[in-house]
Design a protein around this motif. Sequence first.
Motif, PDB file in Angstrom:
ATOM      1  N   ILE A  39       0.809  -1.341  -0.339  1.00  0.00           N
ATOM      2  CA  ILE A  39       0.536  -0.472  -0.028  1.00  0.00           C
ATOM      3  C   ILE A  39       1.005   0.989   0.177  1.00  0.00           C
ATOM      4  O   ILE A  39       1.493   1.761   1.172  1.00  0.00           O
ATOM      5  N   GLN A  40       0.528   1.516  -0.785  1.00  0.00           N
ATOM      6  CA  GLN A  40       1.916   2.816  -1.339  1.00  0.00           C
ATOM      7  C   GLN A  40       1.378   4.101  -0.752  1.00  0.00           C
ATOM      8  O   GLN A  40      -0.086   4.574  -0.937  1.00  0.00           O
ATOM      9  N   VAL A  41       2.271   5.255  -0.111  1.00  0.00           N
ATOM     10  CA  VAL A  41       1.485   6.947  -0.112  1.00  0.00           C
ATOM     11  C   VAL A  41       2.651   7.418  -0.529  1.00  0.00           C
ATOM     12  O   VAL A  41       3.920   7.365  -1.321  1.00  0.00           O
ATOM     13  N   THR A  42       2.143   8.951  -0.784  1.00  0.00           N
ATOM     14  CA  THR A  42       3.232   9.812  -0.800  1.00  0.00           C
ATOM     15  C   THR A  42       3.940  10.956  -0.329  1.00  0.00           C
ATOM     16  O   THR A  42       2.255  11.594   0.654  1.00  0.00           O
ATOM     17  N   ASP A  43       5.102  11.205  -0.037  1.00  0.00           N
ATOM     18  CA  ASP A  43       5.356  12.373   1.271  1.00  0.00           C
ATOM     19  C   ASP A  43       5.074  14.026   0.315  1.00  0.00           C
ATOM     20  O   ASP A  43       5.077  13.737  -1.271  1.00  0.00           O
ATOM     21  N   SER A  44       5.368  14.628   0.781  1.00  0.00           N
ATOM     22  CA  SER A  44       5.363  16.446   0.786  1.00  0.00           C
ATOM     23  C   SER A  44       6.335  16.522  -0.812  1.00  0.00           C
ATOM     24  O   SER A  44       5.825  17.496  -1.300  1.00  0.00           O
ATOM     25  N   ALA A  45       7.037  15.441  -0.828  1.00  0.00           N
ATOM     26  CA  ALA A  45       8.423  15.829  -2.314  1.00  0.00           C
ATOM     27  C   ALA A  45       7.566  15.040  -3.552  1.00  0.00           C
ATOM     28  O   ALA A  45       8.383  14.448  -5.043  1.00  0.00           O
ATOM     29  N   GLY A  46       6.818  14.333  -2.994  1.00  0.00           N
ATOM     30  CA  GLY A  46       6.579  13.294  -4.417  1.00  0.00           C
ATOM     31  C   GLY A  46       6.577  11.712  -4.319  1.00  0.00           C
ATOM     32  O   GLY A  46       6.855  11.499  -5.355  1.00  0.00           O
ATOM     33  N   ARG A  47       7.703  11.486  -3.507  1.00  0.00           N
ATOM     34  CA  ARG A  47       8.249  10.553  -3.474  1.00  0.00           C
ATOM     35  C   ARG A  47       6.816   9.270  -2.718  1.00  0.00           C
ATOM     36  O   ARG A  47       6.572   9.744  -2.330  1.00  0.00           O
ATOM     37  N   GLU A  48       7.195   8.380  -3.846  1.00  0.00           N
ATOM     38  CA  GLU A  48       6.701   7.479  -3.209  1.00  0.00           C
ATOM     39  C   GLU A  48       7.459   6.220  -2.751  1.00  0.00           C
ATOM     40  O   GLU A  48       8.156   6.014  -1.913  1.00  0.00           O
ATOM     41  N   SER A  49       6.419   5.536  -1.277  1.00  0.00           N
ATOM     42  CA  SER A  49       6.884   4.472  -0.836  1.00  0.00           C
ATOM     43  C   SER A  49       5.800   3.491   0.289  1.00  0.00           C
ATOM     44  O   SER A  49       4.733   4.551  -0.042  1.00  0.00           O
ATOM     45  N   THR A  50       6.600   2.601   0.492  1.00  0.00           N
ATOM     46  CA  THR A  50       5.616   1.500   0.902  1.00  0.00           C
ATOM     47  C   THR A  50       5.466   1.859   2.369  1.00  0.00           C
ATOM     48  O   THR A  50       6.343   2.146   3.106  1.00  0.00           O
ATOM     49  N   LEU A  51       3.626   1.923   2.867  1.00  0.00           N
ATOM     50  CA  LEU A  51       3.369   1.853   3.747  1.00  0.00           C
ATOM     51  C   LEU A  51       3.294   1.072   5.161  1.00  0.00           C
ATOM     52  O   LEU A  51       3.246  -0.075   6.203  1.00  0.00           O
ATOM     53  N   SER A  52       1.820  -0.143   3.813  1.00  0.00           N
ATOM     54  CA  SER A  52       1.817  -1.483   4.777  1.00  0.00           C
ATOM     55  C   SER A  52       1.625  -2.160   3.498  1.00  0.00           C
ATOM     56  O   SER A  52       2.546  -2.220   2.597  1.00  0.00           O
ATOM     57  N   THR A  53       1.841  -3.570   4.677  1.00  0.00           N
ATOM     58  CA  THR A  53       1.835  -4.746   3.031  1.00  0.00           C
ATOM     59  C   THR A  53       1.523  -5.933   3.773  1.00  0.00           C
ATOM     60  O   THR A  53       1.050  -5.857   4.799  1.00  0.00           O
ATOM     61  N   VAL A  54       1.006  -7.265   2.427  1.00  0.00           N
ATOM     62  CA  VAL A  54       0.761  -8.161   2.938  1.00  0.00           C
ATOM     63  C   VAL A  54       1.356  -8.855   2.366  1.00  0.00           C
ATOM     64  O   VAL A  54       1.740  -9.052   0.748  1.00  0.00           O
TER      65      VAL A  54
END
Length: 439
Positions: free
Chosen positions: A262-277
Motif C-alpha cells: 500500500i503506497q503513500v506519497t510524501d510532500s516531495a512527491g516521493r512514493e513509499s510503502t506504508l503497509s504490506t500483505v
Amino acid sequence: MSESEAPGRAPRGFGVAGTRPSPDVREETPMHDHRRIGRELDLFDTDPLIGAGLPYWLPDGGAVRHALEEYIRTAERRAGYRHVYSPALGKRELYEISGHWSHYGDDMFPPMDVGGEQVVLRPSLCPHHALIYRSRSHSYRELPLRMAELGGMYRSELSGVLGGLTRVRAIQLNDAHIFCTLDQAADEARAALEMIGRAYEALGIAPTRYRLSLPGPGGKYVASPAMWERATALLTEVLDRSGLPYEAAEGEAAFYGPKVDIQVTDSAGRESTLSTVQIDFHQPEQFDLHYIGADGAKHRPVMVHRSIIGSVERAVAHLIEVHGGAFPAWLAPVQVVVLPVSDAEQERAEDVARRCAERDLRAEVAGAERGSLGARIRQARLVPYQAVIGPQEADGDRVALRLRDSRRPDPLPAAEAIARIGGLIASHSTALWDGDADA
C-alpha cells in the motif's frame, strides 16, 4: 538532513488530493515537510552523538506514537491476534536459514562477535516468529494462529538516503505473522487488507495506490518458480475479490515471495510503502514448520506476513505531512487545553484538566501567565478542543468550548463536555464533534 529550527508553532495542516485531511480542514494546499514541522512542533529531533538515521522522540511525539501503538494493538487483539516479544538480536545462523543473509545481507549491520558466536541486529521479525511457532506443537484446530509484535528491527541504510522519520536505521515495525492452512491463506490476507482500510480511515489518510509487487530480472530471489506462482495466484485472487484497483510491479517483491504494497506519497512527491500483505511458502519450509492435520499427519502451514501501519516512524511522518500537525483528535499530543480567562479561574481550570486526565484525555492548562486569552487561543490552534472558563463558567462548573475549526458549541456542563470529547476520542473518530461526518 537537519533543517533550520523555526520558533513558534506551524500553521494548521491541510491535505492534498488523494489524501484524507483532518475533518476541520476546509481547503487544500500541498503537503507539509514532516522534517521541518516535526521539529517545530517538538515531536522528534536528532543529535550527531546518537547518529544519522536514529531520531529520538520528544514528549509530544511520544504521545502521538503511544496513541498510535495502542490503537493498533487494540485493533489486533480484537481481530484475534496474540502479542509476543522477541529479541532485537539473533545469531547469524538464524538469518542464514531464513535466507536474509544471502539475499538481504547488504542491508544488514555487520555481525558482532560475542562469546565465540556471531550475533546480528535483526533486519526483520519473521525469523523470530517462525521460531516461536516452532517451539510448540500445533493442531489444525488452532489455525489460523495470528502472532503480532510491535518490535524493533535495523537496516544499514546509506547516509545519503536517510531523512527525518521516513528513512531511518532503527525501525519500530507493526508486524504480524499468521500461520494457517492453504485454504485459509486468502481469507487471512483479505482480512488484513480490510484492517488496513479501517486503520487508514481512523488516521485520516488514504493510499496513493495498491501495488502487487512481483519478482523482476536480476534480483536476489528464492529460486522456486512453483512457490512464486502459487503465492502470486493467491494474492491476485485476494485483490480481485476485494475489488481494489491495483497495479503489478516487477522487481518489488520480497526475496521470498510476492506482496501487496500500500503506497503513500510524501510532500516531495516521493512514493513509499506504508503497509504490506505477503503470502510466504519459503519460511515455513526453511524452518520446517508443521501442524498436525485432521488425518493425524504433519502438514506445512502457510505464513501470511502483514503490517497494518508499517513502521511507526514512517506512519507518523506521513501523518505529519497530511495533517500538518492538526492530527485527528485521538492522536493529538494535547487533546484539550483549558483556558482560564484570569487567575481567578485557575483553580477551576486545573480541576477540569484533572477530570479530563481521569478520562484518559491528554489535557493541560494554559493560564493567564502565558499572555492574553486571544494569544493563548492562537498558541493552541492545533489543539482539537479549547475549554474556556470565565467567571460564569467557573461558578456553574461549565466550559465554553472552542473547536479547532473555530466552531463554538453552546456552553456545557464540564462533565458533559468531557464525556462527549472522551466518547469521540475513544471511538477513534476523525470527527471533531457529535453529528459531524467523518472525513
